[in-house]
Design a protein around this motif. Structure first.
Motif, PDB file in Angstrom:
ATOM      1  N   GLY A 194       1.026  -1.057   0.130  1.00 61.70           N
ATOM      2  CA  GLY A 194       0.134  -0.075  -0.088  1.00 61.70           C
ATOM      3  C   GLY A 194       0.854   1.293  -0.081  1.00 61.70           C
ATOM      4  N   GLY A 195       2.281   1.267   0.014  1.00 53.10           N
ATOM      5  CA  GLY A 195       3.069   2.357  -0.042  1.00 53.10           C
ATOM      6  C   GLY A 195       3.290   2.794   1.420  1.00 53.10           C
ATOM      7  N   TYR A 196       3.581   1.842   2.182  1.00 53.81           N
ATOM      8  CA  TYR A 196       3.960   2.402   3.691  1.00 53.81           C
ATOM      9  C   TYR A 196       5.173   1.706   3.840  1.00 53.81           C
ATOM     10  N   ASP A 197       6.135   2.530   4.296  1.00 58.63           N
ATOM     11  CA  ASP A 197       7.545   2.183   4.681  1.00 58.63           C
ATOM     12  C   ASP A 197       7.816   1.570   6.038  1.00 58.63           C
ATOM     13  N   VAL A 198       7.580  -0.025   5.695  1.00 54.60           N
ATOM     14  CA  VAL A 198       7.630  -0.923   6.933  1.00 54.60           C
ATOM     15  C   VAL A 198       8.935  -0.775   7.859  1.00 54.60           C
ATOM     16  N   ASP A 199       9.785  -0.964   6.810  1.00 57.81           N
ATOM     17  CA  ASP A 199      11.241  -1.067   7.518  1.00 57.81           C
ATOM     18  C   ASP A 199      11.642   0.180   8.439  1.00 57.81           C
ATOM     19  N   LYS A 200      11.254   1.321   7.838  1.00 56.70           N
ATOM     20  CA  LYS A 200      11.386   2.595   8.696  1.00 56.70           C
ATOM     21  C   LYS A 200      10.678   2.808   9.806  1.00 56.70           C
ATOM     22  N   ASN A 201       9.304   2.153   9.765  1.00 60.21           N
ATOM     23  CA  ASN A 201       8.463   2.481  10.822  1.00 60.21           C
ATOM     24  C   ASN A 201       8.162   1.146  11.603  1.00 60.21           C
ATOM     25  N   LYS A 202       9.075   0.554  11.694  1.00 62.65           N
ATOM     26  CA  LYS A 202       8.938  -1.074  12.573  1.00 62.65           C
ATOM     27  C   LYS A 202       8.160  -0.718  13.932  1.00 62.65           C
ATOM     28  N   ALA A 203       8.686   0.247  14.751  1.00 63.48           N
ATOM     29  CA  ALA A 203       8.092   0.571  15.951  1.00 63.48           C
ATOM     30  C   ALA A 203       6.630   0.994  15.769  1.00 63.48           C
ATOM     31  N   ARG A 204       6.475   1.835  14.969  1.00 65.87           N
ATOM     32  CA  ARG A 204       5.010   2.329  14.972  1.00 65.87           C
ATOM     33  C   ARG A 204       4.217   1.306  14.483  1.00 65.87           C
ATOM     34  N   VAL A 205       4.292   0.142  13.945  1.00 65.48           N
ATOM     35  CA  VAL A 205       3.389  -0.809  13.211  1.00 65.48           C
ATOM     36  C   VAL A 205       3.291  -1.454  14.525  1.00 65.48           C
ATOM     37  N   LYS A 206       4.525  -1.699  15.475  1.00 64.59           N
ATOM     38  CA  LYS A 206       4.129  -2.535  16.681  1.00 64.59           C
ATOM     39  C   LYS A 206       3.081  -1.902  17.589  1.00 64.59           C
ATOM     40  N   THR A 207       3.408  -0.668  17.892  1.00 67.97           N
ATOM     41  CA  THR A 207       2.694   0.026  18.892  1.00 67.97           C
ATOM     42  C   THR A 207       1.172   0.255  18.441  1.00 67.97           C
ATOM     43  N   ALA A 208       0.948   0.251  17.137  1.00 68.52           N
ATOM     44  CA  ALA A 208      -0.261   0.313  16.609  1.00 68.52           C
ATOM     45  C   ALA A 208      -0.962  -0.923  16.818  1.00 68.52           C
ATOM     46  N   ILE A 209      -0.243  -2.043  16.590  1.00 68.58           N
ATOM     47  CA  ILE A 209      -0.968  -3.530  16.759  1.00 68.58           C
ATOM     48  C   ILE A 209      -1.298  -3.647  18.315  1.00 68.58           C
ATOM     49  N   LYS A 210      -0.439  -3.252  19.174  1.00 69.23           N
ATOM     50  CA  LYS A 210      -0.626  -3.507  20.493  1.00 69.23           C
ATOM     51  C   LYS A 210      -1.931  -2.572  20.947  1.00 69.23           C
ATOM     52  N   SER A 211      -2.106  -1.245  20.379  1.00 67.06           N
ATOM     53  CA  SER A 211      -3.112  -0.541  20.876  1.00 67.06           C
ATOM     54  C   SER A 211      -4.499  -0.980  20.319  1.00 67.06           C
ATOM     55  N   LEU A 212      -4.448  -1.538  19.087  1.00 67.60           N
ATOM     56  CA  LEU A 212      -5.564  -2.105  18.586  1.00 67.60           C
ATOM     57  C   LEU A 212      -5.994  -3.404  19.216  1.00 67.60           C
ATOM     58  N   VAL A 213      -5.180  -3.969  19.817  1.00 64.17           N
ATOM     59  CA  VAL A 213      -5.620  -5.439  20.417  1.00 64.17           C
ATOM     60  C   VAL A 213      -5.900  -4.966  21.952  1.00 64.17           C
ATOM     61  N   ALA A 214      -5.530  -3.665  22.347  1.00 62.16           N
ATOM     62  CA  ALA A 214      -5.912  -3.256  23.565  1.00 62.16           C
ATOM     63  C   ALA A 214      -7.255  -2.735  23.520  1.00 62.16           C
ATOM     64  N   LYS A 215      -7.606  -1.855  22.619  1.00 60.98           N
ATOM     65  CA  LYS A 215      -8.944  -1.253  22.291  1.00 60.98           C
ATOM     66  C   LYS A 215      -9.915  -2.401  22.248  1.00 60.98           C
ATOM     67  N   GLY A 216      -9.725  -3.410  21.633  1.00 65.76           N
ATOM     68  CA  GLY A 216     -10.570  -4.630  21.213  1.00 65.76           C
ATOM     69  C   GLY A 216     -10.920  -4.558  20.037  1.00 65.76           C
ATOM     70  N   THR A 217     -10.404  -3.776  19.054  1.00 69.47           N
ATOM     71  CA  THR A 217     -10.731  -3.720  17.703  1.00 69.47           C
ATOM     72  C   THR A 217     -10.071  -5.320  16.804  1.00 69.47           C
ATOM     73  N   LEU A 218      -8.941  -5.597  17.369  1.00 65.84           N
ATOM     74  CA  LEU A 218      -8.264  -6.616  16.824  1.00 65.84           C
ATOM     75  C   LEU A 218      -8.124  -7.750  17.828  1.00 65.84           C
ATOM     76  N   VAL A 219      -8.428  -8.941  17.537  1.00 68.79           N
ATOM     77  CA  VAL A 219      -7.965 -10.175  18.605  1.00 68.79           C
ATOM     78  C   VAL A 219      -6.914 -11.063  17.882  1.00 68.79           C
ATOM     79  N   GLN A 220      -5.941 -11.169  18.861  1.00 70.22           N
ATOM     80  CA  GLN A 220      -4.898 -12.057  18.773  1.00 70.22           C
ATOM     81  C   GLN A 220      -5.056 -13.502  18.587  1.00 70.22           C
ATOM     82  N   THR A 221      -4.875 -14.158  17.496  1.00 72.46           N
ATOM     83  CA  THR A 221      -5.547 -15.559  17.514  1.00 72.46           C
ATOM     84  C   THR A 221      -4.450 -16.602  17.590  1.00 72.46           C
TER      85      THR A 221
END
Length: 132
Positions: free
Chosen positions: A45-72
């Motif tokens: 989608g055009g997002y620079d994942v290598d440059k923003n690894k930490a942002r991806v991790k924190t976004a995943i953590k926050s989405l799981v904490a909010k209940g938007t995502l469920v970790q299977t």
């Protein structure tokens, strides 16, 4: 002699969390989307994942904490994630409620309303009376 101030064009894009949610919704995997597949989808989608690894991790953590995502599978920010069914149903319910309001707003004539009440009373009496 005077320098012109040029403004940088503001970048109007979705946040990392919104991109992650879109990627998970778009996937049709039964057990959810793995982090590796999620990063591939973000990179596509055009997002620079290598440059923003930490942002991806924190976004995943926050989405799981909010209940938007469920970790299977896995722990913390590794493993697979899918959408929480409760949040999906909340998003669908307001649209369904809006569709029902126009039908409820239609008024019946007084004669038809009275006939419907009598029919309702008869059925209640039959349910309550075991000897009848």
């Amino acid at each position: 002699m005077s320098k012109k101030l040029t403004e940088k064009p503001s970048k109007v894009s979705l946040s990392v969390g919104e991109l992650i949610v879109k990627a998970v919704v778009a996937s049709k995997e039964r057990n959810g989307l793995s982090v590796a597949a999620l990063k591939k989808a973000l990179a596509a989608g055009g997002y620079d994942v290598d440059k923003n690894k930490a942002r991806v991790k924190t976004a995943i953590k926050s989405l799981v904490a909010k209940g938007t995502l469920v970790q299977t599978k896995g722990t913390r920010t590794s493993g697979s994630f899918k959408m929480n069914k409760a949040t999906e149903s909340k998003a669908k319910k307001p649209a369904a409620a809006k569709a029902k309001k126009p039908a409820a707003a239609a008024k019946k004539s007084p004669k038809k309303a009275a006939a419907a009440l009598q029919l309702l009373d008869r059925t209640k009496l039959k349910e309550n009376c075991r000897d009848c």
